[in-house]
Motif scaffolding. Structure first.
Motif, PDB file in Angstrom:
ATOM      1  N   ILE A 171     -34.754 -28.989  12.008  1.00  0.00           N
ATOM      2  CA  ILE A 171     -33.730 -27.981  11.746  1.00  0.00           C
ATOM      3  C   ILE A 171     -34.257 -26.953  10.753  1.00  0.00           C
ATOM      4  CG2 ILE A 171     -31.818 -29.534  12.229  1.00  0.00           C
ATOM      5  CD1 ILE A 171     -31.402 -29.840   9.199  1.00  0.00           C
ATOM      6  N   GLY A 172     -33.708 -25.751  10.858  1.00  0.00           N
ATOM      7  CA  GLY A 172     -34.100 -24.686   9.948  1.00  0.00           C
ATOM      8  C   GLY A 172     -33.040 -23.611   9.895  1.00  0.00           C
ATOM      9  N   GLN A 173     -33.272 -22.634   9.046  1.00  0.00           N
ATOM     10  CA  GLN A 173     -32.348 -21.522   8.859  1.00  0.00           C
ATOM     11  C   GLN A 173     -32.171 -20.749  10.161  1.00  0.00           C
ATOM     12  OE1 GLN A 173     -33.883 -18.415   6.328  1.00  0.00           O
ATOM     13  NE2 GLN A 173     -31.859 -18.015   5.441  1.00  0.00           N
ATOM     14  N   PRO A 174     -30.945 -20.356  10.494  1.00  0.00           N
ATOM     15  CA  PRO A 174     -30.734 -19.558  11.710  1.00  0.00           C
ATOM     16  C   PRO A 174     -31.583 -18.289  11.685  1.00  0.00           C
ATOM     17  CG  PRO A 174     -28.634 -20.265  10.779  1.00  0.00           C
ATOM     18  CD  PRO A 174     -29.687 -20.609   9.770  1.00  0.00           C
ATOM     19  N   GLY A 175     -32.264 -18.027  12.810  1.00  0.00           N
ATOM     20  CA  GLY A 175     -33.101 -16.843  12.895  1.00  0.00           C
ATOM     21  C   GLY A 175     -34.438 -16.982  12.197  1.00  0.00           C
ATOM     22  N   GLY A 176     -34.782 -18.198  11.764  1.00  0.00           N
ATOM     23  CA  GLY A 176     -36.053 -18.426  11.084  1.00  0.00           C
ATOM     24  C   GLY A 176     -37.185 -18.736  12.051  1.00  0.00           C
ATOM     25  N   VAL A 177     -38.122 -19.561  11.620  1.00  0.00           N
ATOM     26  CA  VAL A 177     -39.325 -19.819  12.413  1.00  0.00           C
ATOM     27  C   VAL A 177     -39.022 -20.609  13.686  1.00  0.00           C
ATOM     28  CG1 VAL A 177     -40.846 -19.726  10.412  1.00  0.00           C
ATOM     29  CG2 VAL A 177     -39.840 -21.914  11.089  1.00  0.00           C
ATOM     30  N   LEU A 178     -37.865 -21.248  13.754  1.00  0.00           N
ATOM     31  CA  LEU A 178     -37.512 -22.008  14.952  1.00  0.00           C
ATOM     32  C   LEU A 178     -36.733 -21.176  15.969  1.00  0.00           C
ATOM     33  CD1 LEU A 178     -36.310 -25.389  13.355  1.00  0.00           C
ATOM     34  CD2 LEU A 178     -38.580 -24.838  14.248  1.00  0.00           C
ATOM     35  N   ALA A 179     -36.420 -19.953  15.651  1.00  0.00           N
ATOM     36  CA  ALA A 179     -35.597 -19.115  16.524  1.00  0.00           C
ATOM     37  C   ALA A 179     -36.222 -18.991  17.911  1.00  0.00           C
ATOM     38  CB  ALA A 179     -35.401 -17.732  15.906  1.00  0.00           C
ATOM     39  N   GLY A 180     -35.421 -19.237  18.933  1.00  0.00           N
ATOM     40  CA  GLY A 180     -35.893 -19.125  20.308  1.00  0.00           C
ATOM     41  C   GLY A 180     -36.664 -20.320  20.812  1.00  0.00           C
ATOM     42  N   SER A 187     -46.817 -32.014  14.370  1.00  0.00           N
ATOM     43  CA  SER A 187     -48.009 -31.408  13.766  1.00  0.00           C
ATOM     44  C   SER A 187     -47.765 -29.948  13.429  1.00  0.00           C
ATOM     45  CB  SER A 187     -49.209 -31.539  14.716  1.00  0.00           C
ATOM     46  OG  SER A 187     -49.581 -32.889  14.872  1.00  0.00           O
ATOM     47  N   GLU A 188     -47.048 -29.248  14.310  1.00  0.00           N
ATOM     48  CA  GLU A 188     -46.737 -27.849  14.027  1.00  0.00           C
ATOM     49  C   GLU A 188     -45.705 -27.744  12.911  1.00  0.00           C
ATOM     50  OE1 GLU A 188     -44.983 -23.827  16.238  1.00  0.00           O
ATOM     51  OE2 GLU A 188     -45.537 -25.599  17.437  1.00  0.00           O
ATOM     52  N   VAL A 189     -44.722 -28.609  12.936  1.00  0.00           N
ATOM     53  CA  VAL A 189     -43.689 -28.595  11.898  1.00  0.00           C
ATOM     54  C   VAL A 189     -44.305 -28.807  10.518  1.00  0.00           C
ATOM     55  CG1 VAL A 189     -41.674 -29.834  10.995  1.00  0.00           C
ATOM     56  CG2 VAL A 189     -41.860 -29.370  13.442  1.00  0.00           C
ATOM     57  N   ALA A 190     -45.251 -29.741  10.435  1.00  0.00           N
ATOM     58  CA  ALA A 190     -45.840 -30.104   9.148  1.00  0.00           C
ATOM     59  C   ALA A 190     -46.699 -28.996   8.559  1.00  0.00           C
ATOM     60  CB  ALA A 190     -46.668 -31.376   9.301  1.00  0.00           C
ATOM     61  N   GLU A 191     -46.981 -27.963   9.337  1.00  0.00           N
ATOM     62  CA  GLU A 191     -47.739 -26.826   8.804  1.00  0.00           C
ATOM     63  C   GLU A 191     -46.855 -25.852   8.033  1.00  0.00           C
ATOM     64  OE1 GLU A 191     -49.621 -25.189  12.216  1.00  0.00           O
ATOM     65  OE2 GLU A 191     -51.149 -26.775  12.351  1.00  0.00           O
ATOM     66  N   HIS A 192     -45.540 -26.049   8.129  1.00  0.00           N
ATOM     67  CA  HIS A 192     -44.590 -25.205   7.409  1.00  0.00           C
ATOM     68  C   HIS A 192     -44.068 -25.942   6.170  1.00  0.00           C
ATOM     69  CE1 HIS A 192     -44.240 -22.194  10.668  1.00  0.00           C
ATOM     70  NE2 HIS A 192     -44.377 -23.232  11.480  1.00  0.00           N
ATOM     71  N   PRO A 193     -43.590 -25.235   5.180  1.00  0.00           N
ATOM     72  CA  PRO A 193     -42.956 -25.908   4.034  1.00  0.00           C
ATOM     73  C   PRO A 193     -41.750 -26.722   4.501  1.00  0.00           C
ATOM     74  CG  PRO A 193     -43.434 -23.618   3.513  1.00  0.00           C
ATOM     75  CD  PRO A 193     -43.682 -23.779   4.984  1.00  0.00           C
ATOM     76  N   LEU A 194     -41.621 -27.935   3.969  1.00  0.00           N
ATOM     77  CA  LEU A 194     -40.555 -28.834   4.382  1.00  0.00           C
ATOM     78  C   LEU A 194     -39.665 -29.205   3.199  1.00  0.00           C
ATOM     79  CD1 LEU A 194     -42.501 -31.418   6.616  1.00  0.00           C
ATOM     80  CD2 LEU A 194     -41.370 -29.309   7.330  1.00  0.00           C
ATOM     81  N   LEU A 233     -30.042 -27.765   2.463  1.00  0.00           N
ATOM     82  CA  LEU A 233     -31.252 -27.078   2.019  1.00  0.00           C
ATOM     83  C   LEU A 233     -31.959 -26.395   3.187  1.00  0.00           C
ATOM     84  CD1 LEU A 233     -32.676 -29.750  -0.462  1.00  0.00           C
ATOM     85  CD2 LEU A 233     -31.790 -27.486  -1.069  1.00  0.00           C
ATOM     86  N   ALA A 234     -32.053 -27.106   4.312  1.00  0.00           N
ATOM     87  CA  ALA A 234     -32.696 -26.520   5.486  1.00  0.00           C
ATOM     88  C   ALA A 234     -31.904 -25.320   6.008  1.00  0.00           C
ATOM     89  CB  ALA A 234     -32.853 -27.571   6.582  1.00  0.00           C
ATOM     90  N   ALA A 235     -30.574 -25.436   6.017  1.00  0.00           N
ATOM     91  CA  ALA A 235     -29.723 -24.348   6.496  1.00  0.00           C
ATOM     92  C   ALA A 235     -29.862 -23.110   5.617  1.00  0.00           C
ATOM     93  CB  ALA A 235     -28.267 -24.803   6.548  1.00  0.00           C
ATOM     94  N   ALA A 236     -30.153 -23.313   4.328  1.00  0.00           N
ATOM     95  CA  ALA A 236     -30.296 -22.201   3.394  1.00  0.00           C
ATOM     96  C   ALA A 236     -31.678 -21.568   3.444  1.00  0.00           C
ATOM     97  CB  ALA A 236     -29.990 -22.678   1.978  1.00  0.00           C
ATOM     98  N   GLY A 237     -32.589 -22.126   4.243  1.00  0.00           N
ATOM     99  CA  GLY A 237     -33.915 -21.548   4.392  1.00  0.00           C
ATOM    100  C   GLY A 237     -34.938 -22.009   3.384  1.00  0.00           C
ATOM    101  N   VAL A 238     -34.633 -23.091   2.643  1.00  0.00           N
ATOM    102  CA  VAL A 238     -35.603 -23.597   1.668  1.00  0.00           C
ATOM    103  C   VAL A 238     -36.839 -24.156   2.371  1.00  0.00           C
ATOM    104  CG1 VAL A 238     -35.979 -25.292  -0.167  1.00  0.00           C
ATOM    105  CG2 VAL A 238     -33.785 -24.086   0.003  1.00  0.00           C
ATOM    106  N   GLY A 239     -36.654 -24.776   3.517  1.00  0.00           N
ATOM    107  CA  GLY A 239     -37.761 -25.331   4.290  1.00  0.00           C
ATOM    108  C   GLY A 239     -37.220 -25.993   5.543  1.00  0.00           C
ATOM    109  N   ARG A 252     -22.051 -26.288  12.209  1.00  0.00           N
ATOM    110  CA  ARG A 252     -22.853 -25.611  11.189  1.00  0.00           C
ATOM    111  C   ARG A 252     -23.886 -24.710  11.849  1.00  0.00           C
ATOM    112  NH1 ARG A 252     -24.335 -28.391   5.627  1.00  0.00           N
ATOM    113  NH2 ARG A 252     -24.862 -26.494   4.499  1.00  0.00           N
ATOM    114  N   ARG A 253     -24.114 -23.546  11.266  1.00  0.00           N
ATOM    115  CA  ARG A 253     -25.091 -22.607  11.809  1.00  0.00           C
ATOM    116  C   ARG A 253     -26.490 -23.068  11.404  1.00  0.00           C
ATOM    117  NH1 ARG A 253     -25.562 -17.812  10.261  1.00  0.00           N
ATOM    118  NH2 ARG A 253     -26.266 -16.975  12.265  1.00  0.00           N
ATOM    119  N   LEU A 254     -27.250 -23.496  12.411  1.00  0.00           N
ATOM    120  CA  LEU A 254     -28.599 -23.998  12.219  1.00  0.00           C
ATOM    121  C   LEU A 254     -29.411 -23.722  13.475  1.00  0.00           C
ATOM    122  CD1 LEU A 254     -28.086 -27.598  10.744  1.00  0.00           C
ATOM    123  CD2 LEU A 254     -29.359 -25.785   9.628  1.00  0.00           C
ATOM    124  N   ASP A 255     -30.712 -23.563  13.314  1.00  0.00           N
ATOM    125  CA  ASP A 255     -31.605 -23.634  14.461  1.00  0.00           C
ATOM    126  C   ASP A 255     -32.055 -25.082  14.585  1.00  0.00           C
ATOM    127  OD1 ASP A 255     -31.444 -21.033  15.230  1.00  0.00           O
ATOM    128  OD2 ASP A 255     -33.242 -20.369  14.169  1.00  0.00           O
TER     129      ASP A 255
END
Length: 303
Positions: A171-180, A187-194, A233-239, A252-255
Protein backbone atom coordinates in the motif's frame (compact mmCIF):
# COMPACT_ATOMS: atom_id res chain seq x y z
CA UNK A 1 -39.66 -27.01 4.98
CA UNK A 2 -37.50 -28.15 7.88
CA UNK A 3 -33.76 -27.66 7.59
CA UNK A 4 -31.20 -29.91 9.25
CA UNK A 5 -28.41 -27.96 10.97
CA UNK A 6 -25.74 -30.32 9.63
CA UNK A 7 -27.06 -29.77 6.09
CA UNK A 8 -26.90 -26.01 6.57
CA UNK A 9 -23.39 -26.27 7.99
CA UNK A 10 -22.33 -28.45 5.04
CA UNK A 11 -23.82 -26.03 2.51
CA UNK A 12 -22.05 -23.08 4.16
CA UNK A 13 -18.73 -24.93 3.97
CA UNK A 14 -19.31 -25.84 0.29
CA UNK A 15 -19.96 -22.20 -0.61
CA UNK A 16 -16.89 -21.06 1.36
CA UNK A 17 -14.65 -23.68 -0.24
CA UNK A 18 -16.10 -23.38 -3.74
CA UNK A 19 -16.41 -27.14 -4.05
CA UNK A 20 -18.50 -30.00 -2.70
CA UNK A 21 -15.32 -31.95 -2.03
CA UNK A 22 -13.93 -29.15 0.15
CA UNK A 23 -17.19 -28.85 2.08
CA UNK A 24 -17.36 -32.60 2.58
CA UNK A 25 -13.81 -32.63 3.93
CA UNK A 26 -14.61 -29.97 6.52
CA UNK A 27 -17.62 -32.00 7.67
CA UNK A 28 -15.68 -35.28 7.60
CA UNK A 29 -18.15 -36.71 5.07
CA UNK A 30 -17.58 -38.75 1.94
CA UNK A 31 -18.15 -36.99 -1.36
CA UNK A 32 -21.17 -39.19 -2.29
CA UNK A 33 -22.78 -38.49 1.09
CA UNK A 34 -22.24 -34.73 0.79
CA UNK A 35 -23.56 -34.71 -2.79
CA UNK A 36 -26.68 -36.59 -1.68
CA UNK A 37 -27.31 -34.06 1.08
CA UNK A 38 -27.03 -31.18 -1.40
CA UNK A 39 -29.41 -32.87 -3.84
CA UNK A 40 -31.87 -33.40 -1.00
CA UNK A 41 -31.65 -29.70 -0.08
CA UNK A 42 -32.31 -28.70 -3.67
CA UNK A 43 -35.17 -31.17 -3.97
CA UNK A 44 -36.95 -29.85 -0.88
CA UNK A 45 -36.24 -26.23 -1.81
CA UNK A 46 -37.57 -26.80 -5.31
CA UNK A 47 -34.78 -24.71 -6.83
CA UNK A 48 -31.15 -25.16 -7.84
CA UNK A 49 -28.77 -23.95 -5.13
CA UNK A 50 -25.42 -24.54 -6.85
CA UNK A 51 -24.00 -24.07 -10.34
CA UNK A 52 -21.62 -26.93 -10.99
CA UNK A 53 -18.59 -26.49 -13.22
CA UNK A 54 -15.23 -28.05 -13.98
CA UNK A 55 -13.42 -25.93 -11.40
CA UNK A 56 -15.94 -26.36 -8.61
CA UNK A 57 -19.28 -24.88 -7.69
CA UNK A 58 -20.75 -21.46 -7.05
CA UNK A 59 -24.07 -20.58 -5.45
CA UNK A 60 -27.10 -19.54 -7.44
CA UNK A 61 -28.99 -16.47 -6.16
CA UNK A 62 -31.13 -18.84 -4.09
CA UNK A 63 -27.99 -20.58 -2.85
CA UNK A 64 -26.41 -17.26 -1.85
CA UNK A 65 -29.51 -16.41 0.18
CA UNK A 66 -29.50 -19.84 1.80
CA UNK A 67 -25.80 -19.58 2.72
CA UNK A 68 -26.29 -16.14 4.26
CA UNK A 69 -29.24 -17.19 6.38
CA UNK A 70 -27.58 -20.51 7.23
CA UNK A 71 -24.67 -18.66 8.85
CA UNK A 72 -27.11 -16.66 10.95
CA UNK A 73 -29.05 -19.77 11.96
CA UNK A 74 -25.86 -21.64 12.91
CA UNK A 75 -24.61 -18.71 14.99
CA UNK A 76 -27.93 -18.57 16.85
CA UNK A 77 -27.92 -22.34 17.36
CA UNK A 78 -24.43 -22.11 18.84
CA UNK A 79 -25.66 -19.31 21.07
CA UNK A 80 -28.54 -21.48 22.28
CA UNK A 81 -26.24 -24.41 23.08
CA UNK A 82 -23.70 -22.20 24.80
CA UNK A 83 -26.35 -20.44 26.89
CA UNK A 84 -27.62 -23.75 28.25
CA UNK A 85 -24.13 -25.20 28.72
CA UNK A 86 -22.96 -22.13 30.62
CA UNK A 87 -25.02 -23.21 33.63
CA UNK A 88 -22.78 -26.24 34.13
CA UNK A 89 -19.50 -24.60 33.10
CA UNK A 90 -17.25 -23.11 35.79
CA UNK A 91 -17.51 -19.32 35.42
CA UNK A 92 -13.85 -18.90 36.34
CA UNK A 93 -12.54 -20.84 33.33
CA UNK A 94 -12.23 -18.44 30.38
CA UNK A 95 -11.66 -19.62 26.83
CA UNK A 96 -8.25 -18.84 25.37
CA UNK A 97 -7.93 -17.61 21.78
CA UNK A 98 -4.51 -17.17 20.15
CA UNK A 99 -3.60 -15.55 16.84
CA UNK A 100 -1.03 -13.55 14.94
CA UNK A 101 -1.01 -9.79 14.57
CA UNK A 102 -2.95 -9.84 11.32
CA UNK A 103 -5.91 -11.66 12.88
CA UNK A 104 -5.81 -9.43 15.95
CA UNK A 105 -6.19 -6.24 13.92
CA UNK A 106 -9.75 -6.63 12.64
CA UNK A 107 -10.96 -10.23 12.62
CA UNK A 108 -10.63 -11.09 16.31
CA UNK A 109 -12.08 -7.80 17.63
CA UNK A 110 -15.13 -8.11 15.39
CA UNK A 111 -15.73 -11.72 16.45
CA UNK A 112 -15.22 -10.87 20.14
CA UNK A 113 -17.76 -8.05 20.04
CA UNK A 114 -20.52 -10.30 18.76
CA UNK A 115 -19.50 -13.33 20.86
CA UNK A 116 -19.16 -11.54 24.20
CA UNK A 117 -22.45 -9.71 23.72
CA UNK A 118 -24.19 -12.99 22.92
CA UNK A 119 -22.48 -14.95 25.73
CA UNK A 120 -22.45 -12.82 28.89
CA UNK A 121 -21.46 -15.82 31.04
CA UNK A 122 -18.38 -16.79 28.98
CA UNK A 123 -15.06 -14.93 29.27
CA UNK A 124 -12.28 -15.02 26.66
CA UNK A 125 -8.55 -14.53 27.12
CA UNK A 126 -6.90 -13.30 23.91
CA UNK A 127 -3.17 -13.30 23.22
CA UNK A 128 -1.00 -12.62 20.18
CA UNK A 129 1.07 -15.64 19.24
CA UNK A 130 2.97 -16.80 16.16
CA UNK A 131 1.78 -19.99 14.47
CA UNK A 132 4.47 -22.39 15.85
CA UNK A 133 3.82 -21.25 19.42
CA UNK A 134 0.05 -21.36 18.90
CA UNK A 135 0.19 -24.94 17.63
CA UNK A 136 2.28 -26.02 20.60
CA UNK A 137 -0.04 -24.39 23.14
CA UNK A 138 -3.13 -25.89 21.51
CA UNK A 139 -1.56 -29.36 21.54
CA UNK A 140 -0.62 -28.92 25.22
CA UNK A 141 -4.18 -27.94 26.15
CA UNK A 142 -3.21 -24.35 27.02
CA UNK A 143 -5.74 -22.81 24.60
CA UNK A 144 -9.04 -23.71 22.97
CA UNK A 145 -8.69 -22.00 19.58
CA UNK A 146 -5.92 -20.49 17.49
CA UNK A 147 -5.78 -18.62 14.20
CA UNK A 148 -2.77 -19.94 12.31
CA UNK A 149 -1.18 -19.68 8.87
CA UNK A 150 -1.68 -22.60 6.53
CA UNK A 151 1.89 -23.39 5.47
CA UNK A 152 3.18 -23.31 9.06
CA UNK A 153 0.45 -25.49 10.55
CA UNK A 154 0.15 -28.37 8.07
CA UNK A 155 0.48 -31.87 9.51
CA UNK A 156 0.42 -30.53 13.08
CA UNK A 157 -2.10 -33.17 14.15
CA UNK A 158 -4.75 -30.66 15.22
CA UNK A 159 -8.18 -30.12 13.72
CA UNK A 160 -7.81 -27.34 11.15
CA UNK A 161 -10.69 -25.51 9.47
CA UNK A 162 -10.24 -23.01 6.60
CA UNK A 163 -10.95 -19.53 7.91
CA UNK A 164 -10.12 -16.94 5.27
CA UNK A 165 -7.61 -15.16 3.09
CA UNK A 166 -4.66 -13.40 4.72
CA UNK A 167 -2.68 -12.48 1.61
CA UNK A 168 -0.20 -9.63 1.72
CA UNK A 169 -0.43 -6.50 -0.43
CA UNK A 170 1.60 -3.33 -0.86
CA UNK A 171 0.00 0.00 0.00
CA UNK A 172 1.03 3.58 -0.59
CA UNK A 173 -0.16 7.15 -0.90
CA UNK A 174 -2.83 7.69 -3.58
CA UNK A 175 -1.19 8.84 -6.80
CA UNK A 176 2.26 7.80 -5.59
CA UNK A 177 4.72 5.25 -6.97
CA UNK A 178 2.05 2.53 -7.05
CA UNK A 179 -0.38 4.56 -9.16
CA UNK A 180 -1.67 2.57 -12.13
CA UNK A 181 -0.05 -0.65 -10.91
CA UNK A 182 -2.00 -3.79 -10.03
CA UNK A 183 0.90 -5.99 -8.91
CA UNK A 184 4.53 -5.64 -7.94
CA UNK A 185 7.31 -7.91 -6.66
CA UNK A 186 8.74 -7.58 -3.18
CA UNK A 187 12.23 -6.98 -4.63
CA UNK A 188 10.92 -3.87 -6.35
CA UNK A 189 9.02 -2.75 -3.26
CA UNK A 190 12.13 -3.08 -1.09
CA UNK A 191 13.96 -0.58 -3.31
CA UNK A 192 11.64 2.16 -2.05
CA UNK A 193 11.55 3.64 1.47
CA UNK A 194 9.26 1.55 3.66
CA UNK A 195 7.38 1.78 6.91
CA UNK A 196 6.90 -1.44 8.83
CA UNK A 197 6.08 -3.22 12.06
CA UNK A 198 8.74 -3.70 14.70
CA UNK A 199 11.29 -6.48 14.33
CA UNK A 200 9.58 -8.81 16.84
CA UNK A 201 6.18 -8.75 15.12
CA UNK A 202 4.91 -11.92 13.48
CA UNK A 203 4.35 -10.15 10.14
CA UNK A 204 7.87 -8.66 10.05
CA UNK A 205 9.36 -12.08 10.83
CA UNK A 206 7.21 -13.70 8.12
CA UNK A 207 8.36 -11.23 5.45
CA UNK A 208 12.04 -11.52 6.34
CA UNK A 209 11.84 -15.32 6.48
CA UNK A 210 10.21 -15.70 3.06
CA UNK A 211 11.78 -12.82 1.13
CA UNK A 212 15.08 -14.69 1.22
CA UNK A 213 18.71 -13.57 1.39
CA UNK A 214 18.78 -12.25 -2.19
CA UNK A 215 16.06 -9.64 -1.70
CA UNK A 216 17.24 -6.01 -1.30
CA UNK A 217 17.74 -4.92 2.28
CA UNK A 218 14.83 -2.53 2.89
CA UNK A 219 15.19 0.91 4.39
CA UNK A 220 12.57 1.39 7.07
CA UNK A 221 11.89 5.06 7.72
CA UNK A 222 10.17 4.04 10.94
CA UNK A 223 8.70 0.96 12.60
CA UNK A 224 5.58 0.79 14.76
CA UNK A 225 3.72 -1.83 16.79
CA UNK A 226 0.21 -1.30 15.43
CA UNK A 227 -1.12 -2.20 11.98
CA UNK A 228 -3.58 0.68 12.03
CA UNK A 229 -0.77 3.17 12.59
CA UNK A 230 1.25 1.50 9.83
CA UNK A 231 -1.61 1.92 7.33
CA UNK A 232 -1.97 5.59 8.31
CA UNK A 233 1.73 6.23 7.73
CA UNK A 234 1.61 4.62 4.29
CA UNK A 235 -1.54 6.56 3.37
CA UNK A 236 0.23 9.81 4.33
CA UNK A 237 3.11 9.06 1.95
CA UNK A 238 5.79 8.37 4.55
CA UNK A 239 6.70 5.12 2.77
CA UNK A 240 5.29 1.97 1.22
CA UNK A 241 4.06 -0.78 3.53
CA UNK A 242 3.48 -4.52 3.16
CA UNK A 243 0.34 -5.44 5.07
CA UNK A 244 -2.37 -8.10 5.09
CA UNK A 245 -5.23 -7.14 2.80
CA UNK A 246 -7.67 -7.52 5.68
CA UNK A 247 -5.89 -4.74 7.60
CA UNK A 248 -7.09 -2.13 5.09
CA UNK A 249 -10.27 -0.13 5.50
CA UNK A 250 -11.93 -0.39 2.05
CA UNK A 251 -13.20 3.17 2.39
CA UNK A 252 -9.72 4.62 2.91
CA UNK A 253 -7.97 6.32 0.00
CA UNK A 254 -4.92 4.19 -0.76
CA UNK A 255 -3.11 2.71 -3.71
CA UNK A 256 -3.14 -1.08 -3.22
CA UNK A 257 -1.06 -3.55 -5.26
CA UNK A 258 -0.87 -7.33 -5.19
CA UNK A 259 2.48 -8.81 -4.23
CA UNK A 260 3.60 -11.10 -7.06
CA UNK A 261 5.68 -13.36 -4.79
CA UNK A 262 4.03 -16.77 -4.11
CA UNK A 263 4.75 -16.49 -0.37
CA UNK A 264 2.50 -13.43 -0.18
CA UNK A 265 -0.59 -15.59 -0.76
CA UNK A 266 -1.50 -16.79 2.71
CA UNK A 267 -4.54 -18.47 4.24
CA UNK A 268 -5.77 -18.39 7.80
CA UNK A 269 -6.84 -21.65 9.41
CA UNK A 270 -8.77 -22.08 12.62
CA UNK A 271 -6.95 -24.62 14.80
CA UNK A 272 -8.70 -26.44 17.64
CA UNK A 273 -7.00 -27.42 20.86
CA UNK A 274 -7.68 -30.35 23.15
CA UNK A 275 -10.35 -28.97 25.48
CA UNK A 276 -12.54 -30.39 28.22
CA UNK A 277 -16.19 -31.18 27.57
CA UNK A 278 -17.39 -28.26 29.69
CA UNK A 279 -15.73 -25.79 27.30
CA UNK A 280 -16.55 -27.61 24.04
CA UNK A 281 -19.89 -25.92 23.33
CA UNK A 282 -18.61 -22.41 24.09
CA UNK A 283 -15.53 -23.10 21.94
CA UNK A 284 -17.75 -24.13 19.03
CA UNK A 285 -19.80 -20.96 19.47
CA UNK A 286 -16.68 -18.78 19.41
CA UNK A 287 -15.54 -20.59 16.26
CA UNK A 288 -18.88 -19.79 14.59
CA UNK A 289 -18.47 -16.11 15.44
CA UNK A 290 -14.96 -16.10 13.96
CA UNK A 291 -16.27 -17.63 10.72
CA UNK A 292 -19.10 -15.12 10.64
CA UNK A 293 -16.66 -12.23 11.15
CA UNK A 294 -14.60 -13.39 8.15
CA UNK A 295 -17.64 -13.38 5.88
CA UNK A 296 -18.71 -9.95 7.17
CA UNK A 297 -15.43 -8.30 6.16
CA UNK A 298 -15.74 -5.99 3.11
CA UNK A 299 -13.51 -6.67 0.12
CA UNK A 300 -10.55 -4.43 -0.77
CA UNK A 301 -9.71 -4.01 -4.44
CA UNK A 302 -6.25 -3.54 -5.91
CA UNK A 303 -5.24 -0.96 -8.47
Amino acid sequence: MRYDLDDLRLFSHIVAEGSITGGASRMHLSLPSASARVRSLEHHAGVALLVRGRRGVRPTPAGTALARHAREVLARAALLESSIASYSRPPTAPLTLLGGGSAMHRLVPQALISFLRAHPDVDVTVAESRTPQTVRKLADGEAELGIVLDDEARDCGLRLDPLGDDSLVVIGQPGGVLAGRTSVSYSEVAEHPLVGLDVDSSLRRWIEKHAGPHAPVPRYRTTVVDLGVLVSLAAAGVGLAVVPRRAIDPHRRLDVCELQDPWARRRHLLAWGVTDLAAATATAALAEHLHHAVHAEPAVRTG
